[in-house]
Each structure stands twice: as C-alpha cells, then as structure tokens.
Design an enzyme around this catalytic site. Structure first.
Site, PDB file in Angstrom:
ATOM      1  N   ASP A 159       0.826  -1.206   0.000  1.00  0.00           N
ATOM      2  CA  ASP A 159       0.000   0.000   0.000  1.00  0.00           C
ATOM      3  C   ASP A 159       0.866   1.265   0.000  1.00  0.00           C
ATOM      4  O   ASP A 159       1.958   1.279   0.577  1.00  0.00           O
ATOM      5  CB  ASP A 159      -0.890  -0.034   1.250  1.00  0.00           C
ATOM      6  CG  ASP A 159      -2.074   0.906   1.114  1.00  0.00           C
ATOM      7  OD1 ASP A 159      -2.372   1.343  -0.014  1.00  0.00           O
ATOM      8  OD2 ASP A 159      -2.705   1.210   2.136  1.00  0.00           O
ATOM      9  N   HIS A 214       2.574   3.583  -8.932  1.00  0.00           N
ATOM     10  CA  HIS A 214       2.505   2.139  -9.178  1.00  0.00           C
ATOM     11  C   HIS A 214       3.756   1.672  -9.939  1.00  0.00           C
ATOM     12  O   HIS A 214       4.297   0.601  -9.684  1.00  0.00           O
ATOM     13  CB  HIS A 214       1.246   1.786  -9.978  1.00  0.00           C
ATOM     14  CG  HIS A 214      -0.032   2.098  -9.236  1.00  0.00           C
ATOM     15  ND1 HIS A 214      -0.237   1.715  -7.931  1.00  0.00           N
ATOM     16  CD2 HIS A 214      -1.156   2.756  -9.609  1.00  0.00           C
ATOM     17  CE1 HIS A 214      -1.436   2.113  -7.538  1.00  0.00           C
ATOM     18  NE2 HIS A 214      -2.015   2.768  -8.540  1.00  0.00           N
ATOM     19  N   LEU A 219      11.622 -20.335  -4.712  1.00  0.00           N
ATOM     20  CA  LEU A 219      10.633 -19.398  -4.156  1.00  0.00           C
ATOM     21  C   LEU A 219       9.329 -19.584  -4.912  1.00  0.00           C
ATOM     22  O   LEU A 219       9.335 -19.720  -6.138  1.00  0.00           O
ATOM     23  CB  LEU A 219      11.107 -17.949  -4.335  1.00  0.00           C
ATOM     24  CG  LEU A 219      10.104 -16.877  -3.923  1.00  0.00           C
ATOM     25  CD1 LEU A 219       9.982 -16.804  -2.395  1.00  0.00           C
ATOM     26  CD2 LEU A 219      10.515 -15.496  -4.453  1.00  0.00           C
TER      27      LEU A 219
END
Ligand code: FPP
Length: 239
Positions: free
Chosen positions: A12, A29, A123
């Site tokens: 956020d 963004h 991962l």
C-alpha cells in the site's frame, strides 16, 4: 528440507507516494514495480519460501479507468520482462484471484510464466490479481458442497483449507506485512491469516527496502507463536 515460511504483503501507498511528489498516481505504481523486483529478489535469502503479493483487489475495479488500465499494463509488462529471470532464479509464479475479468493478453502472460516457471523450487511467488478473500471462501464453500461425502468427512479444516487455496496451493501465512500506514487486512488472505503474525509500517510501498523487509522478518523470528496453546515455559509451569 527448507522450513516453509510464507510471507504475504499488502503493497500500500503507491498513490500517496506519487501525489506527494506532484506526480500522477500511475507513476507511484510504476515505482512500486521496482520495489516488487527488490523484494522478490531478497526473499529467498531471508528464508521466505512463499511470497504472496496483493497487486489488485476485486474492489480496485472501482478506481478510475485510467488507473485500472495502467495497473493492468504494468502487471503485463512486469510478467513479460521478468519471466526469464524467474525461471533462471528457480522461482515459481502463480496467480491467485479471478482471471475471467482480466484483459486476455494479461491472462496469456500469466499462463506463459506459470507454465515456464512450474519447476521452480527456490521461491513460490504468488501474485493476487482481482482477488477477494471472501469470494475465495464462498467459492470454496460451493466446491465443498459438491465434494463426495467420503472426501468431506476427512479432517474438515485441512480439506477446506485446500479448497480455499485452490490450484495455487500454499500453506498458511506466517507473516503478513502491510506498508503505507493502514492497519487492516482489506479482504486479503483472510482464511490463510488465521494465525499470521502481523507487521505494519508507515513506509509507502515505493520506499520499502530490503532492509525494511529484513526488519519485519527479524521481528517475526523474535515472536512466540502459540497457535492458541501455551508457550513452552507456561506449559512446563502448568506441569
Ligand atoms: C495500493 O496502493 C497498491 C495497489 C492497488 C497496486 C499495487 C501494485 C503494484 C505495487 C505494482 C504492480 C505489481 C506487481 C506485482 C508487478 P494505493 O494505490 O492504494 O496507494 P494509496 O493508499 O497511497 O492511494
């Protein structure tokens, strides 16, 4: 065998980061994508085996069309530009969330990276796009009803958890990080976070660093997880 360690991040603060600089939100963004790259790269060295990133919630469709389109483009570009790096680094990528409302080219990019990286063991990166935890739980409940009785009578919590996780299987969340100062879950992995440790920081996502990530993990390692039971010391004292 590596100990499973699932970290989820609510990324956020991109919009505020841009606004404070007098920039359009989209550039926040864009800066956030750079942070994604740094954090994904740092994760395995911190012992993270699964990393789930909240990139676009089911409610984010309510944002202005220009912002939604920009986010879809950024996600598409990220998947296409980083696909090879994923595969080479031994990472596996899967999407969680709905695919039916996404631009077809983005779905294509997702499926291509999922297929190319399927063998990755270092991962497991899960990206949540058009995701709502409550919708996932409702979907799982519907799937549950359709299960043959024999399956539904197994250990119910485990079986239901597998339905919630769906195809992008993942263990429960160990550590939930949220950047940007808000202290809420915002419909992200509600089922999987039943016993997650929560870590909040005021740092806006584009400013979040590997050091911040390491600090969150260090803090997590100091916490005592009791899962509703007693600590080892309390248990000894209780006899
Ligand atoms: C929340 O910040 C963030 C989002 C809705 C988008 C997150 C997307 C990225 C970090 C980039 C793309 C992701 C990947 C995985 C490549 P906000 O816009 O709500 O910030 P604000 O609260 O300051 O307005």
């Amino acid at each position: 065998m590596t100990q499973p360690f699932h970290v989820a991040i609510s990324m956020d603060g991109n919009g505020r980061w841009a606004t404070r600089r007098g920039l359009p939100r989209g550039l926040g963004h864009k800066a956030g994508v750079q942070t994604v790259r740094r954090i994904v790269e740092a994760a395995p060295d911190l012992g993270v085996t699964t990393l789930t990133l909240f990139a676009f919630s089911a409610n984010n469709w309510n944002r202005p069309q220009v912002e939604v389109d920009g986010l879809m483009m950024l996600l598409d570009a990220y998947l296409r530009s980083d696909a090879r790096r994923f595969v080479e680094s031994g990472a596996r990528l899967t999407l969680i969330g709905r695919r039916d409302r996404l631009p077809p080219s983005l779905v294509q990019a997702i499926e291509a990276v999922e297929a190319a990286s399927a063998g990755g063991r270092r991962l497991h990166l899960r990206i949540a796009i058009d995701y709502s935890a409550r919708e996932e739980i409702v979907r799982a409940a519907n799937d549950w009803r359709a299960l043959p009785a024999a399956v539904a009578t197994g250990p119910a919590l485990d079986a239901f958890s597998r339905l919630v996780a769906g195809a992008a299987d993942a263990e429960a969340v160990d550590l939930m990080i949220r950047t940007g100062g808000e202290k809420r879950l915002s419909d992200f992995l509600l089922w999987e976070c039943a016993y997650a440790e929560l870590w909040f920081t005021d740092t806006l996502w584009p400013d979040f660093t590997e050091a911040g990530f390491a600090a969150a993990v260090e803090d997590f390692r100091r916490r005592e997880r009791r899962f509703g039971g007693l600590s080892a010391g309390e248990q000894r004292a209780a006899g």
